[in-house]
Design a protein around this motif. Structure first.
Motif, PDB file in Angstrom:
ATOM      1  N   ASN A 151       0.743  -1.148  -0.143  1.00 53.72           N
ATOM      2  CA  ASN A 151       0.473  -0.088  -0.468  1.00 53.72           C
ATOM      3  C   ASN A 151       0.897   1.185  -0.144  1.00 53.72           C
ATOM      4  O   ASN A 151       0.438   2.646   0.085  1.00 53.72           O
ATOM      5  CB  ASN A 151      -0.762  -0.054   1.406  1.00 53.72           C
ATOM      6  N   GLY A 152       2.099   1.310  -0.268  1.00 51.60           N
ATOM      7  CA  GLY A 152       2.801   2.194   0.013  1.00 51.60           C
ATOM      8  C   GLY A 152       3.176   3.526   1.302  1.00 51.60           C
ATOM      9  O   GLY A 152       4.011   3.686   1.707  1.00 51.60           O
ATOM     10  N   TRP A 153       2.652   2.959   2.745  1.00 54.05           N
ATOM     11  CA  TRP A 153       3.235   3.071   3.740  1.00 54.05           C
ATOM     12  C   TRP A 153       3.887   2.355   4.632  1.00 54.05           C
ATOM     13  O   TRP A 153       4.428   3.897   5.004  1.00 54.05           O
ATOM     14  CB  TRP A 153       1.774   1.876   4.493  1.00 54.05           C
ATOM     15  N   VAL A 154       4.690   2.233   4.296  1.00 50.32           N
ATOM     16  CA  VAL A 154       6.031   1.773   4.752  1.00 50.32           C
ATOM     17  C   VAL A 154       6.847   0.776   2.895  1.00 50.32           C
ATOM     18  O   VAL A 154       6.229   0.105   2.261  1.00 50.32           O
ATOM     19  CB  VAL A 154       5.999   0.481   4.915  1.00 50.32           C
ATOM     20  N   ASP A 155       8.004   1.681   2.958  1.00 51.68           N
ATOM     21  CA  ASP A 155       9.340   1.512   1.776  1.00 51.68           C
ATOM     22  C   ASP A 155      10.024   0.471   1.991  1.00 51.68           C
ATOM     23  O   ASP A 155      10.602   0.024   2.754  1.00 51.68           O
ATOM     24  CB  ASP A 155      10.330   2.905   1.383  1.00 51.68           C
ATOM     25  N   ARG A 156      10.073  -0.883   0.839  1.00 49.81           N
ATOM     26  CA  ARG A 156      10.586  -2.251   1.040  1.00 49.81           C
ATOM     27  C   ARG A 156      11.663  -1.454   1.062  1.00 49.81           C
ATOM     28  O   ARG A 156      12.510  -2.436   1.812  1.00 49.81           O
ATOM     29  CB  ARG A 156       9.798  -3.019   0.673  1.00 49.81           C
ATOM     30  N   ASN A 157      12.225  -1.016  -0.359  1.00 55.97           N
ATOM     31  CA  ASN A 157      13.853  -0.756  -0.491  1.00 55.97           C
ATOM     32  C   ASN A 157      14.422  -0.123   0.658  1.00 55.97           C
ATOM     33  O   ASN A 157      15.824  -0.411   0.946  1.00 55.97           O
ATOM     34  CB  ASN A 157      13.864   0.007  -1.252  1.00 55.97           C
ATOM     35  N   ARG A 158      13.815   0.225   1.839  1.00 57.42           N
ATOM     36  CA  ARG A 158      14.861   1.140   3.288  1.00 57.42           C
ATOM     37  C   ARG A 158      15.211   0.047   4.255  1.00 57.42           C
ATOM     38  O   ARG A 158      15.073   0.600   5.408  1.00 57.42           O
ATOM     39  CB  ARG A 158      14.135   2.876   2.900  1.00 57.42           C
ATOM     40  N   LEU A 159      14.030  -1.413   4.139  1.00 58.87           N
ATOM     41  CA  LEU A 159      14.145  -2.523   5.540  1.00 58.87           C
ATOM     42  C   LEU A 159      15.890  -3.259   5.020  1.00 58.87           C
ATOM     43  O   LEU A 159      15.846  -3.569   4.034  1.00 58.87           O
ATOM     44  CB  LEU A 159      12.662  -3.005   5.342  1.00 58.87           C
ATOM     45  N   LEU A 160      15.590  -4.239   5.722  1.00 65.20           N
ATOM     46  CA  LEU A 160      17.020  -5.343   5.690  1.00 65.20           C
ATOM     47  C   LEU A 160      16.101  -6.048   5.044  1.00 65.20           C
ATOM     48  O   LEU A 160      14.886  -6.781   5.001  1.00 65.20           O
ATOM     49  CB  LEU A 160      17.681  -4.644   7.085  1.00 65.20           C
ATOM     50  N   SER A 161      17.856  -6.616   5.324  1.00 61.10           N
ATOM     51  CA  SER A 161      17.432  -8.996   5.333  1.00 61.10           C
ATOM     52  C   SER A 161      18.371  -9.484   6.125  1.00 61.10           C
ATOM     53  O   SER A 161      19.570 -10.203   5.642  1.00 61.10           O
ATOM     54  CB  SER A 161      17.834  -9.518   3.749  1.00 61.10           C
ATOM     55  N   LEU A 162      18.453  -8.970   7.848  1.00 59.62           N
ATOM     56  CA  LEU A 162      19.015  -9.717   8.151  1.00 59.62           C
ATOM     57  C   LEU A 162      19.150 -10.930   8.612  1.00 59.62           C
ATOM     58  O   LEU A 162      17.512 -11.066   8.549  1.00 59.62           O
ATOM     59  CB  LEU A 162      19.008  -8.956   9.350  1.00 59.62           C
ATOM     60  N   SER A 163      19.438 -12.329   8.919  1.00 54.78           N
ATOM     61  CA  SER A 163      19.472 -13.743   9.965  1.00 54.78           C
ATOM     62  C   SER A 163      20.506 -13.677  10.928  1.00 54.78           C
ATOM     63  O   SER A 163      21.087 -13.246  10.675  1.00 54.78           O
ATOM     64  CB  SER A 163      18.866 -14.271   8.475  1.00 54.78           C
ATOM     65  N   GLY A 164      19.784 -15.067  11.840  1.00 57.33           N
ATOM     66  CA  GLY A 164      20.469 -15.086  12.028  1.00 57.33           C
ATOM     67  C   GLY A 164      21.416 -14.794  13.480  1.00 57.33           C
ATOM     68  O   GLY A 164      20.080 -13.546  14.074  1.00 57.33           O
ATOM     69  N   ARG A 165      21.449 -15.498  14.555  1.00 52.41           N
ATOM     70  CA  ARG A 165      22.088 -14.692  15.461  1.00 52.41           C
ATOM     71  C   ARG A 165      23.082 -13.953  16.161  1.00 52.41           C
ATOM     72  O   ARG A 165      22.577 -13.284  17.245  1.00 52.41           O
ATOM     73  CB  ARG A 165      22.313 -16.443  16.342  1.00 52.41           C
ATOM     74  N   SER A 166      23.738 -13.977  14.928  1.00 56.14           N
ATOM     75  CA  SER A 166      24.761 -12.926  15.594  1.00 56.14           C
ATOM     76  C   SER A 166      23.932 -11.118  15.665  1.00 56.14           C
ATOM     77  O   SER A 166      22.964 -10.583  15.150  1.00 56.14           O
ATOM     78  CB  SER A 166      25.721 -12.528  14.506  1.00 56.14           C
TER      79      SER A 166
END
Length: 328
Positions: A151-166
C-alpha cells in the motif's frame, strides 16, 4: 497510516521502530507485561524513539498459554510460538483502540529456533489473524511483501535482510543512530533461562494461580510435600517479596536481629512457625535465643509474634534437608 510497534525494550524492537521512523512512519509503542514482572527498558527506549508508549498485561491468557501451549515448549518452559500468537492477538486488539493499521516487530529470521523461522512466522501471523499485517523491518526483504508495503505505507527498499543469531549488525546500527542508551541485544525472557526451569515446572505442575507468578523472580525457592517456602537472599529480595506476598500468602521478618525474610505463598502449611524459625536457624547468622521475635506480614496487616525454634534434630534445622528441596 500509523503502525503499532511491539516494543520489548530490547535492541531489536527499538531498531525496528527507528528504521520506520526514519521513513516518516508514525508509530505508537505497545509493551506487553509478563506476569513474572521481567525487567524492561521499554520506557527508556520509547523516549529514545520519541513515541508514545502503551503498557498492557499479558494477563491470565498468558498463564494459560504457559500451562497448555498448543505448539509445545522449547528447551526450557518457553512456549514461544503460542506466546507470539497471543502477543499479536493482544496487539490486534490495541490496534483497534489506537487506529493503527499494522504491527511492527523486531524479529529476525533465524534468531530464535522456535518462533523466528519463516514457517513459524507465517503460522503465527495466520493464527493471530494478522496475516500480511506484520512488518519485520530487520528481515523484511527475506520475507513475503506485506500489505503495508504494497500500500506504500512502508518503503520495502529501505528495510533490511538480517538473519541469524549474530547481533553485530544491530549494535553497529545502534551506534550509527547514535542511541543515547543501547539496550541489551540478548533476549530477556525468563522462560528461556535454564536457571528458572524448576520454578516454572512447579508453577505449571501445581497449577499455581497467576497472582503468585511474580514471586518466582525473587529469593531461594523450596518445595516440600505441603509447603512452598521462599527465603530472601538479600535486602532487595526481602523488600520485593514483602510487597508481593501481601496478595497471596504470609511473610516473616526478623525483629531486632539480622536474618532473611521467610515467605509462604497460599495455602499456608500447618507447621509454618516451625518451618520459618528453622529457616532462620539455617540461613541466618547470630540468631538470638528462643523465642525468636518476628514481624509477621499478612495481607495489609503487620504485627509482632514470638516463635520457638524446632528441636535440634528437626529436619527444619538441617541445611542438607533444605538443600535437597531447593528449586532453581
Amino acid at each position: 497510516m500509523k503502525g503499532l510497534l511491539l516494543l520489548s525494550g530490547g535492541l531489536d524492537s527499538s531498531l525496528a521502530g527507528k528504521l520506520l521512523l526514519e521513513q516518516g512512519v508514525e508509530l505508537v509503542a505497545l509493551h506487553l507485561e509478563s506476569p513474572f514482572g521481567c525487567d524492561t527498558t521499554a520506557d527508556t527506549m520509547a523516549r529514545e524513539l520519541g513515541i508514545p508508549l502503551i503498557r498492557r498485561p499479558k494477563g491470565d491468557r498468558f498463564v494459560e498459554v504457559l500451562k497448555n501451549p498448543a505448539h509445545g515448549y522449547g528447551s526450557v518452559k518457553n512456549p514461544c510460538v503460542d506466546c507470539r500468537i497471543l502477543m499479536f492477538t493482544l496487539g490486534r486488539e490495541v490496534m483497534e483502540e489506537t487506529g493503527t493499521g499494522f504491527l511492527v516487530t523486531g524479529e529476525v529470521v533465524g534468531q530464535r529456533p522456535l518462533s523466528q523461522k519463516k514457517q513459524s512466522m507465517s503460522l503465527i501471523d495466520r493464527d493471530s489473524g494478522m496475516e500480511g499485517q506484520v512488518v519485520r523491518p530487520l528481515s523484511a526483504r527475506l520475507l513475503p511483501e506485506t500489505a503495508p508495503e504494497k500500500n506504500g505505507w512502508v518503503d520495502r527498499n529501505r528495510l533490511l535482510s538480517l538473519s541469524g543469531r549474530s547481533r553485530k549488525p544491530q549494535l553497529a546500527m545502534a551506534r550509527a543512530f547514535a542511541f543515547s542508551h543501547v539496550p541489551s541485544p540478548a533476549g530477556g525472557c525468563l522462560l528461556t533461562d535454564d536457571n528458572f526451569r524448576e520454578r516454572l515446572d512447579d508453577f505449571v505442575r501445581f497449577d499455581e494461580p497467576p497472582v503468585v507468578a511474580p514471586l518466582l523472580r525473587f529469593g531461594r525457592h523450596y518445595r516440600f510435600e505441603d509447603a512452598w517456602v521462599i527465603v530472601g537472599r538479600d535486602a532487595h529480595d526481602n523488600e520485593m517479596l514483602d510487597t508481593l506476598i501481601a496478595d497471596c500468602g504470609m511473610g516473616f521478618h526478623p525483629a531486632g536481629f539480622n536474618g532473611p525474610g521467610v515467605f509462604f505463598p497460599d495455602p499456608l502449611p500447618h507447621n509454618m512457625e516451625e518451618i520459618a524459625t528453622g529457616a532462620l536457624r539455617v540461613f541466618g547468622k547470630q540468631i538470638p535465643e528462643d523465642p525468636l521475635p518476628l514481624e509477621a506480614a499478612h495481607g495489609g496487616e503487620r504485627y509482632r509474634v514470638s516463635f520457638s525454634s524446632p528441636a535440634e534434630d528437626s529436619p527444619w534445622r538441617d541445611a542438607d534437608h533444605w538443600r535437597s528441596h531447593w528449586r532453581r
